[in-house]
Design a protein around this motif. Structure first.
Motif, PDB file in Angstrom:
ATOM      1  N   SER A 119      44.068  40.921  48.701  1.00 60.66           N
ATOM      2  CA  SER A 119      44.619  39.647  49.168  1.00 60.66           C
ATOM      3  C   SER A 119      45.826  39.895  50.064  1.00 60.66           C
ATOM      4  O   SER A 119      45.981  39.245  51.107  1.00 60.66           O
ATOM      5  CB  SER A 119      45.049  38.771  47.992  1.00 60.66           C
ATOM      6  N   ASP A 131      53.430  32.915  41.924  1.00 57.30           N
ATOM      7  CA  ASP A 131      53.145  31.498  41.646  1.00 57.30           C
ATOM      8  C   ASP A 131      52.706  31.292  40.191  1.00 57.30           C
ATOM      9  O   ASP A 131      52.752  30.176  39.685  1.00 57.30           O
ATOM     10  CB  ASP A 131      52.040  30.988  42.583  1.00 57.30           C
ATOM     11  N   LEU A 132      52.295  32.376  39.525  1.00 56.89           N
ATOM     12  CA  LEU A 132      51.827  32.247  38.142  1.00 56.89           C
ATOM     13  C   LEU A 132      52.906  32.636  37.124  1.00 56.89           C
ATOM     14  O   LEU A 132      52.726  32.473  35.926  1.00 56.89           O
ATOM     15  CB  LEU A 132      50.585  33.138  37.928  1.00 56.89           C
ATOM     16  N   VAL A 148      56.164  37.907  46.115  1.00 57.68           N
ATOM     17  CA  VAL A 148      55.092  37.516  47.033  1.00 57.68           C
ATOM     18  C   VAL A 148      54.049  36.638  46.317  1.00 57.68           C
ATOM     19  O   VAL A 148      53.848  36.750  45.116  1.00 57.68           O
ATOM     20  CB  VAL A 148      54.403  38.786  47.633  1.00 57.68           C
ATOM     21  N   ALA A 162      50.402  36.342  47.425  1.00 58.12           N
ATOM     22  CA  ALA A 162      49.450  36.796  48.455  1.00 58.12           C
ATOM     23  C   ALA A 162      48.374  35.750  48.731  1.00 58.12           C
ATOM     24  O   ALA A 162      47.799  35.721  49.814  1.00 58.12           O
ATOM     25  CB  ALA A 162      48.810  38.115  48.038  1.00 58.12           C
ATOM     26  N   ASN A 163      48.124  34.877  47.750  1.00 53.82           N
ATOM     27  CA  ASN A 163      47.124  33.827  47.965  1.00 53.82           C
ATOM     28  C   ASN A 163      47.578  32.855  49.041  1.00 53.82           C
ATOM     29  O   ASN A 163      46.816  32.480  49.922  1.00 53.82           O
ATOM     30  CB  ASN A 163      46.890  33.060  46.663  1.00 53.82           C
ATOM     31  N   VAL A 169      45.625  43.331  41.017  1.00 54.79           N
ATOM     32  CA  VAL A 169      47.004  42.851  41.221  1.00 54.79           C
ATOM     33  C   VAL A 169      47.159  42.088  42.535  1.00 54.79           C
ATOM     34  O   VAL A 169      48.182  41.455  42.774  1.00 54.79           O
ATOM     35  CB  VAL A 169      48.077  43.970  41.180  1.00 54.79           C
ATOM     36  N   GLY A 170      46.132  42.184  43.392  1.00 56.87           N
ATOM     37  CA  GLY A 170      46.187  41.429  44.647  1.00 56.87           C
ATOM     38  C   GLY A 170      46.307  42.297  45.889  1.00 56.87           C
ATOM     39  O   GLY A 170      46.778  41.821  46.933  1.00 56.87           O
ATOM     40  N   LYS A 171      45.852  43.529  45.801  1.00 56.98           N
ATOM     41  CA  LYS A 171      45.955  44.449  46.956  1.00 56.98           C
ATOM     42  C   LYS A 171      45.167  43.920  48.162  1.00 56.98           C
ATOM     43  O   LYS A 171      45.680  43.840  49.264  1.00 56.98           O
ATOM     44  CB  LYS A 171      45.438  45.850  46.576  1.00 56.98           C
ATOM     45  N   ILE A 209      47.265  48.863  40.718  1.00 58.45           N
ATOM     46  CA  ILE A 209      46.137  48.890  39.772  1.00 58.45           C
ATOM     47  C   ILE A 209      45.144  47.773  40.136  1.00 58.45           C
ATOM     48  O   ILE A 209      45.478  46.899  40.939  1.00 58.45           O
ATOM     49  CB  ILE A 209      46.632  48.767  38.300  1.00 58.45           C
ATOM     50  N   PRO A 210      43.941  47.776  39.558  1.00 56.22           N
ATOM     51  CA  PRO A 210      42.972  46.740  39.915  1.00 56.22           C
ATOM     52  C   PRO A 210      43.481  45.314  39.650  1.00 56.22           C
ATOM     53  O   PRO A 210      44.226  45.078  38.704  1.00 56.22           O
ATOM     54  CB  PRO A 210      41.774  47.048  38.994  1.00 56.22           C
ATOM     55  N   ASN A 213      53.740  40.417  42.913  1.00 61.74           N
ATOM     56  CA  ASN A 213      52.746  39.467  43.427  1.00 61.74           C
ATOM     57  C   ASN A 213      52.352  38.460  42.333  1.00 61.74           C
ATOM     58  O   ASN A 213      52.728  38.598  41.185  1.00 61.74           O
ATOM     59  CB  ASN A 213      51.516  40.235  43.928  1.00 61.74           C
ATOM     60  N   LYS A 214      51.589  37.476  42.721  1.00 56.29           N
ATOM     61  CA  LYS A 214      51.169  36.384  41.828  1.00 56.29           C
ATOM     62  C   LYS A 214      52.408  35.673  41.268  1.00 56.29           C
ATOM     63  O   LYS A 214      52.433  35.252  40.110  1.00 56.29           O
ATOM     64  CB  LYS A 214      50.272  36.899  40.693  1.00 56.29           C
TER      65      LYS A 214
HETATM   66  P1  G4P Z   1      42.845  43.841  44.060  1.00 61.01           P
HETATM   67  O1  G4P Z   1      42.443  44.085  45.478  1.00 61.01           O
HETATM   68  O2  G4P Z   1      44.178  44.416  43.724  1.00 61.01           O
HETATM   69  O3  G4P Z   1      41.820  44.245  43.055  1.00 61.01           O
HETATM   70  O4  G4P Z   1      43.048  42.260  43.877  1.00 61.01           O
HETATM   71  P2  G4P Z   1      42.498  41.050  44.775  1.00 61.01           P
HETATM   72  O5  G4P Z   1      43.251  40.947  46.036  1.00 61.01           O
HETATM   73  O6  G4P Z   1      41.028  41.131  44.845  1.00 61.01           O
HETATM   74  O7  G4P Z   1      42.934  39.833  43.867  1.00 61.01           O
HETATM   75  C1  G4P Z   1      42.452  39.674  42.547  1.00 61.01           C
HETATM   76  C2  G4P Z   1      42.492  38.215  42.185  1.00 61.01           C
HETATM   77  O8  G4P Z   1      43.851  37.767  42.193  1.00 61.01           O
HETATM   78  C3  G4P Z   1      41.764  37.315  43.162  1.00 61.01           C
HETATM   79  O9  G4P Z   1      41.277  36.218  42.407  1.00 61.01           O
HETATM   80  C4  G4P Z   1      42.870  36.809  44.076  1.00 61.01           C
HETATM   81  O10 G4P Z   1      42.556  35.595  44.696  1.00 61.01           O
HETATM   82  C5  G4P Z   1      43.981  36.657  43.074  1.00 61.01           C
HETATM   83  N1  G4P Z   1      45.314  36.745  43.686  1.00 61.01           N
HETATM   84  C6  G4P Z   1      45.796  37.679  44.518  1.00 61.01           C
HETATM   85  N2  G4P Z   1      47.066  37.429  44.843  1.00 61.01           N
HETATM   86  C7  G4P Z   1      47.405  36.284  44.209  1.00 61.01           C
HETATM   87  C8  G4P Z   1      48.611  35.506  44.128  1.00 61.01           C
HETATM   88  O11 G4P Z   1      49.651  35.819  44.692  1.00 61.01           O
HETATM   89  N3  G4P Z   1      48.558  34.394  43.324  1.00 61.01           N
HETATM   90  C9  G4P Z   1      47.436  34.040  42.634  1.00 61.01           C
HETATM   91  N4  G4P Z   1      47.488  32.934  41.903  1.00 61.01           N
HETATM   92  N5  G4P Z   1      46.304  34.744  42.702  1.00 61.01           N
HETATM   93  C10 G4P Z   1      46.287  35.859  43.457  1.00 61.01           C
HETATM   94  P3  G4P Z   1      39.796  36.120  41.906  1.00 61.01           P
HETATM   95  O12 G4P Z   1      39.713  34.927  41.031  1.00 61.01           O
HETATM   96  O13 G4P Z   1      39.355  37.412  41.331  1.00 61.01           O
HETATM   97  O14 G4P Z   1      38.987  35.962  43.165  1.00 61.01           O
HETATM   98  P4  G4P Z   1      39.036  34.737  44.136  1.00 61.01           P
HETATM   99  O15 G4P Z   1      37.738  34.082  43.897  1.00 61.01           O
HETATM  100  O16 G4P Z   1      40.211  33.877  43.752  1.00 61.01           O
HETATM  101  O17 G4P Z   1      39.201  35.387  45.455  1.00 61.01           O
END
Ligand code: G4P
Length: 317
Positions: A161, A87-88, A111, A113-114, A157-159, A154-155, A84-85
């Motif tokens: 989302s 895009d980064l 993936v 997920a955003n 990682v985007g679960k 783990i915390p 995941n992530k």
């Molecule tokens: P978790 O349940 O595993 O703890 O993770 P969560 O989905 O809460 O995602 C943690 C942070 O990572 C969130 O940002 C979320 O938006 C971001 N994120 C999740 N998936 C992706 C992705 O594929 N790409 C990117 N760029 N970011 C992703 P945050 O700043 O903590 O909160 P928010 O204000 O953006 O929601």
């Protein structure tokens, strides 16, 4: 001078430790393993009802973001790994990771997920993974209607989302299954796929400093746990070596500015760089010194939000 910074940092650490000593007595040490054990038991219990585990990793740190006990926890459950992530992370590096997992016979998908990228492919893969089992069951005259999946990771990682992405407006909540805590619910995310709406939160590895730093850079370890200035300093050191162009682009450094950083000691050079960033971004205190913590926050936030561009911290060796 970097020396001043180390001294200040040491003082800050001592102060923090003093504060911790007062607010968190010995229970601090015992709390985490207890919590881990409880979580592990719950996940093992939930897994009894699951056909496929979706293990979610951070594409920037596929090794560090893997739970150390994953194999033991999921036993022989079918698994799909999600990077995941994406895009980064640097695309070419992510491709190498996909190949790496493929070589190990593991199904791995990319993936975001955003934005919801890779979701369709994930649903397709879930069905494909179960196809053989479905066929076998059908041959024996049994009809397996639903494929049940859960997300582990783990915390940060985007679960959540990913769950939100999978549970689109059309998803319906289905009844509770026995053996699963009442608050948990199953959501139908496709014709024959049900998702446990609560992910399994796994603990990260803490086995070495590098892993802890990677987890800290990416926000999987809370900023309060490590010294944020030190974390940002080390990230900067890594970026200066491996992603200098990204730093130049983000902070508009001129060639002269980059050249002016040079000193005999690497750490001094990095601290000069940190000072330059702090000054350029207005993170200064009276007397013209930089506000280290503010500068550290700027650097980490720029990295985490992707403003520094795509960065992969762990590469396939
Ligand atoms: P978790 O349940 O595993 O703890 O993770 P969560 O989905 O809460 O995602 C943690 C942070 O990572 C969130 O940002 C979320 O938006 C971001 N994120 C999740 N998936 C992706 C992705 O594929 N790409 C990117 N760029 N970011 C992703 P945050 O700043 O903590 O909160 P928010 O204000 O953006 O929601």
């Amino acid at each position: 001078m970097a020396k001043d910074m180390y001294q200040k940092r040491a003082e800050r650490k001592d102060k923090k430790l003093d504060e911790k000593d007062k607010s968190l007595p010995s229970t601090n040490i015992n709390w985490y393993p207890g919590h881990m054990l409880k979580t592990k038991r719950q996940i093992i219990e939930d897994l009894k009802l699951i056909d496929i585990v979706i293990e979610i990793l951070d594409a920037r740190i596929p090794i560090s973001s893997r739970n150390p006990d994953m194999k033991q926890i999921i036993q022989n459950k079918k698994t799909i790994i999600i990077l995941n992530k994406s895009d980064l992370a640097v695309e070419s590096e992510t491709k190498k990771w996909i190949e790496y997992y493929k070589q190990k016979g593991m199904i791995t998908l990319v993936v975001d997920a955003n934005l919801g990228k890779g979701i369709k492919e994930l649903l397709k893969q879930i069905e494909e993974v179960m196809l053989q089992d479905m066929k076998k069951a059908a041959e024996k005259g049994r009809i397996r209607k639903n494929i049940r999946v859960m997300i582990l990771g783990i915390p940060n990682v985007g679960k959540s989302s990913l769950i939100n992405r999978l549970c689109n407006k059309k998803s319906t909540i289905v009844g509770n299954r026995p053996g699963v805590t009442k608050q948990k619910q199953w959501v139908r995310i496709a014709n024959n796929i049900e998702l446990l709406d609560t992910p399994g939160v796994l603990w990260p590895k803490f086995q070495d400093e590098n892993v802890a730093l990677n987890l800290s850079y990416t926000g999987s370890i809370k900023d309060e746990i490590l010294d944020i200035t030190e974390v940002a300093f080390k990230l900067l050191k890594y970026l200066y070596k491996n992603y200098q162009i990204s730093l130049i682009n983000r902070y508009n450094f001129t060639q002269e500015e980059i050249q002016s950083l040079a000193t005999q000691y690497e750490d001094d050079e990095i601290y000069n760089l940190m000072k330059l960033i702090g000054k350029k971004r207005g993170a200064v205190v009276t007397g013209g010194e930089i506000d280290e913590e503010k500068t550290a926050n700027i650097i980490l936030s720029d990295f985490r939000s992707g403003k520094l561009g795509r960065i992969t911290l762990e590469r396939v060796r």
